[in-house]
Design a protein around this motif. Structure first.
Motif, PDB file in Angstrom:
ATOM      1  N   MET A 132       1.112  -0.933  -0.393  1.00 30.99           N
ATOM      2  CA  MET A 132       0.024   0.545   0.385  1.00 30.99           C
ATOM      3  C   MET A 132       1.002   0.494  -0.050  1.00 30.99           C
ATOM      4  O   MET A 132       0.922   2.287  -0.704  1.00 30.99           O
ATOM      5  CB  MET A 132      -0.892   0.194   1.109  1.00 30.99           C
ATOM      6  N   ALA A 133       1.987   1.358   1.090  1.00 31.20           N
ATOM      7  CA  ALA A 133       2.769   2.087   0.891  1.00 31.20           C
ATOM      8  C   ALA A 133       3.441   2.675  -0.216  1.00 31.20           C
ATOM      9  O   ALA A 133       3.496   3.527  -0.879  1.00 31.20           O
ATOM     10  CB  ALA A 133       4.051   2.468   2.057  1.00 31.20           C
ATOM     11  N   LYS A 134       4.109   1.843  -1.403  1.00 33.69           N
ATOM     12  CA  LYS A 134       4.551   1.790  -2.372  1.00 33.69           C
ATOM     13  C   LYS A 134       3.974   2.376  -3.247  1.00 33.69           C
ATOM     14  O   LYS A 134       4.045   3.291  -3.915  1.00 33.69           O
ATOM     15  CB  LYS A 134       4.919   0.342  -2.682  1.00 33.69           C
ATOM     16  N   GLY A 135       1.890   1.944  -3.673  1.00 35.89           N
ATOM     17  CA  GLY A 135       1.076   1.797  -5.021  1.00 35.89           C
ATOM     18  C   GLY A 135       1.009   3.399  -4.154  1.00 35.89           C
ATOM     19  O   GLY A 135       0.793   4.555  -5.031  1.00 35.89           O
ATOM     20  N   ILE A 136       0.811   4.182  -3.239  1.00 41.58           N
ATOM     21  CA  ILE A 136       0.699   5.489  -2.567  1.00 41.58           C
ATOM     22  C   ILE A 136       1.954   6.282  -3.239  1.00 41.58           C
ATOM     23  O   ILE A 136       1.572   7.974  -3.646  1.00 41.58           O
ATOM     24  CB  ILE A 136       0.262   6.190  -1.100  1.00 41.58           C
ATOM     25  N   GLN A 176       1.593   6.721  -7.094  1.00 43.80           N
ATOM     26  CA  GLN A 176       1.058   7.965  -7.100  1.00 43.80           C
ATOM     27  C   GLN A 176       1.270   9.072  -6.769  1.00 43.80           C
ATOM     28  O   GLN A 176       0.858   9.758  -8.242  1.00 43.80           O
ATOM     29  CB  GLN A 176      -0.699   7.373  -6.206  1.00 43.80           C
ATOM     30  N   LYS A 177       1.891   9.369  -5.388  1.00 46.07           N
ATOM     31  CA  LYS A 177       1.946  10.763  -5.435  1.00 46.07           C
ATOM     32  C   LYS A 177       3.163  11.302  -6.192  1.00 46.07           C
ATOM     33  O   LYS A 177       2.992  12.245  -6.694  1.00 46.07           O
ATOM     34  CB  LYS A 177       2.642  10.678  -4.305  1.00 46.07           C
ATOM     35  N   TYR A 178       4.416  10.993  -6.920  1.00 43.72           N
ATOM     36  CA  TYR A 178       5.478  11.328  -6.705  1.00 43.72           C
ATOM     37  C   TYR A 178       5.308  10.712  -8.509  1.00 43.72           C
ATOM     38  O   TYR A 178       6.698  11.131  -9.067  1.00 43.72           O
ATOM     39  CB  TYR A 178       6.770  10.940  -5.814  1.00 43.72           C
ATOM     40  N   CYS A 179       4.102   9.859  -9.048  1.00 45.96           N
ATOM     41  CA  CYS A 179       4.636   9.248 -10.419  1.00 45.96           C
ATOM     42  C   CYS A 179       5.878   8.560 -10.936  1.00 45.96           C
ATOM     43  O   CYS A 179       6.950   8.569 -11.566  1.00 45.96           O
ATOM     44  CB  CYS A 179       4.184  10.570 -11.661  1.00 45.96           C
ATOM     45  N   ILE A 180       6.118   7.736  -9.865  1.00 41.53           N
ATOM     46  CA  ILE A 180       7.361   7.116 -10.276  1.00 41.53           C
ATOM     47  C   ILE A 180       6.812   5.764 -10.518  1.00 41.53           C
ATOM     48  O   ILE A 180       5.709   4.856 -10.230  1.00 41.53           O
ATOM     49  CB  ILE A 180       8.358   7.063  -8.989  1.00 41.53           C
ATOM     50  N   ASP A 228       7.344   1.538  -9.617  1.00 41.40           N
ATOM     51  CA  ASP A 228       7.064   0.143  -8.768  1.00 41.40           C
ATOM     52  C   ASP A 228       8.769   0.735  -7.603  1.00 41.40           C
ATOM     53  O   ASP A 228       9.184  -0.033  -6.750  1.00 41.40           O
ATOM     54  CB  ASP A 228       6.694  -0.971  -8.481  1.00 41.40           C
ATOM     55  N   GLU A 229       9.305   0.293  -8.610  1.00 42.78           N
ATOM     56  CA  GLU A 229      10.748   0.161  -8.401  1.00 42.78           C
ATOM     57  C   GLU A 229      11.441   1.125  -7.879  1.00 42.78           C
ATOM     58  O   GLU A 229      12.213   0.376  -6.626  1.00 42.78           O
ATOM     59  CB  GLU A 229      11.835  -0.808  -9.287  1.00 42.78           C
ATOM     60  N   ARG A 230      11.443   2.069  -8.190  1.00 42.61           N
ATOM     61  CA  ARG A 230      11.776   3.207  -7.336  1.00 42.61           C
ATOM     62  C   ARG A 230      10.843   3.788  -6.080  1.00 42.61           C
ATOM     63  O   ARG A 230      11.495   4.089  -5.196  1.00 42.61           O
ATOM     64  CB  ARG A 230      12.027   4.465  -8.506  1.00 42.61           C
ATOM     65  N   ALA A 231       9.757   3.396  -6.115  1.00 45.80           N
ATOM     66  CA  ALA A 231       8.778   3.886  -5.496  1.00 45.80           C
ATOM     67  C   ALA A 231       9.609   2.792  -4.088  1.00 45.80           C
ATOM     68  O   ALA A 231       9.720   3.425  -2.741  1.00 45.80           O
ATOM     69  CB  ALA A 231       7.505   2.829  -5.376  1.00 45.80           C
ATOM     70  N   PHE A 232      10.072   1.149  -4.387  1.00 46.42           N
ATOM     71  CA  PHE A 232      10.561   0.642  -2.417  1.00 46.42           C
ATOM     72  C   PHE A 232      11.433   1.407  -2.518  1.00 46.42           C
ATOM     73  O   PHE A 232      11.766   1.036  -1.812  1.00 46.42           O
ATOM     74  CB  PHE A 232      10.620  -0.574  -3.936  1.00 46.42           C
TER      75      PHE A 232
END
Length: 238
Positions: A185-189, A192-196, A198-202
């Protein structure tokens, strides 16, 4: 003798019922409570029961059937001696029938006798070479735990160790699944917020975890909770 046969079958039946009860509880806390409840019912001489579990290298009391159990256990932990401590670290079974005359644990036995405990019986709980703690039984009567109590308690403790290990494994699995969901869920947030992707969100989550010296799941939990709080605040006021 043939007349002796019904008693062992009775013990076997009680142990089977106890094993079924301990193994069918829905969560870890309920399993602990079932173990001490069934110990009181199954092991003759028992007035009170409790568990001493090894948690992060320390011994902690779990599921005591009375405040007396917690009091007596605290004496054992305070003095670093007693049946449960020795059952965990020295041998699988410890029994005493006259606490006031017990010389193996001088400080503990004096305190326990003054509190009204005359007899104790402790069994190590272990499985596959790993010690989980001890099952502790208490009585206000002298010589409350005879050989029959020991012979019943040993297989009972084996069943209890299995139930405890399985319940703990289930708890760890549920925690792992919960952590995975929160991190997802945190990765999804973040995506969405930074338009990046999955890998960069992690990578952002890992960087936040390292910078704040927090567990990854805790960082993810903060992000999810902040998002939920923002969503609640954005709702129209009634």
């Amino acid at each position: 003798m043939l007349t002796d046969l019904p008693q062992p079958r009775g013990i076997a039946a009680r142990l089977a019922d106890a094993a079924l009860s301990m193994g069918s509880e829905p969560n870890f806390a309920a399993t602990l409570e079932a173990i001490v409840r069934e110990a009181q019912k199954s092991i003759p001489g028992t007035d009170h029961a409790g568990l001493s579990l090894i948690v992060d290298g320390k011994i902690e009391t779990a599921a005591p059937t009375s405040p007396l159990v917690e009091q007596i256990d605290e004496y054992q932990y305070k003095f670093g001696e007693g049946p449960c401590v020795d059952a965990i670290f020295e041998a699988e079974v410890y029994r005493t029938g006259d606490m006031s005359a017990e010389h193996r644990w001088p400080d503990f036995s004096t305190a326990a006798a003054d509190a009204g405990v005359a007899s104790m019986l402790a069994f190590r709980l272990h499985l596959d070479g790993r010690t989980q703690g001890a099952l502790n039984l208490y009585s206000s009567q002298h010589d409350a735990f005879d050989d029959a109590a020991v012979h019943t308690g040993q297989p009972f403790a084996a069943h209890a160790a299995i139930a405890l290990a399985h319940s703990r494994e289930k708890l760890q699995l549920l925690d792992a699944l919960d952590s995975r969901d929160v991190i997802g869920m945190a990765k999804g947030i973040i995506m969405q917020k930074y338009c990046i992707d999955d890998e960069r969100a992690f990578s952002v989550l890992v960087a936040l975890s390292q910078h704040g010296q927090e567990k990854l799941r805790d960082v993810a939990g903060h992000i999810v909770e902040e998002c939920r709080a923002e969503a609640r605040d954005s709702l129209p006021k009634s």
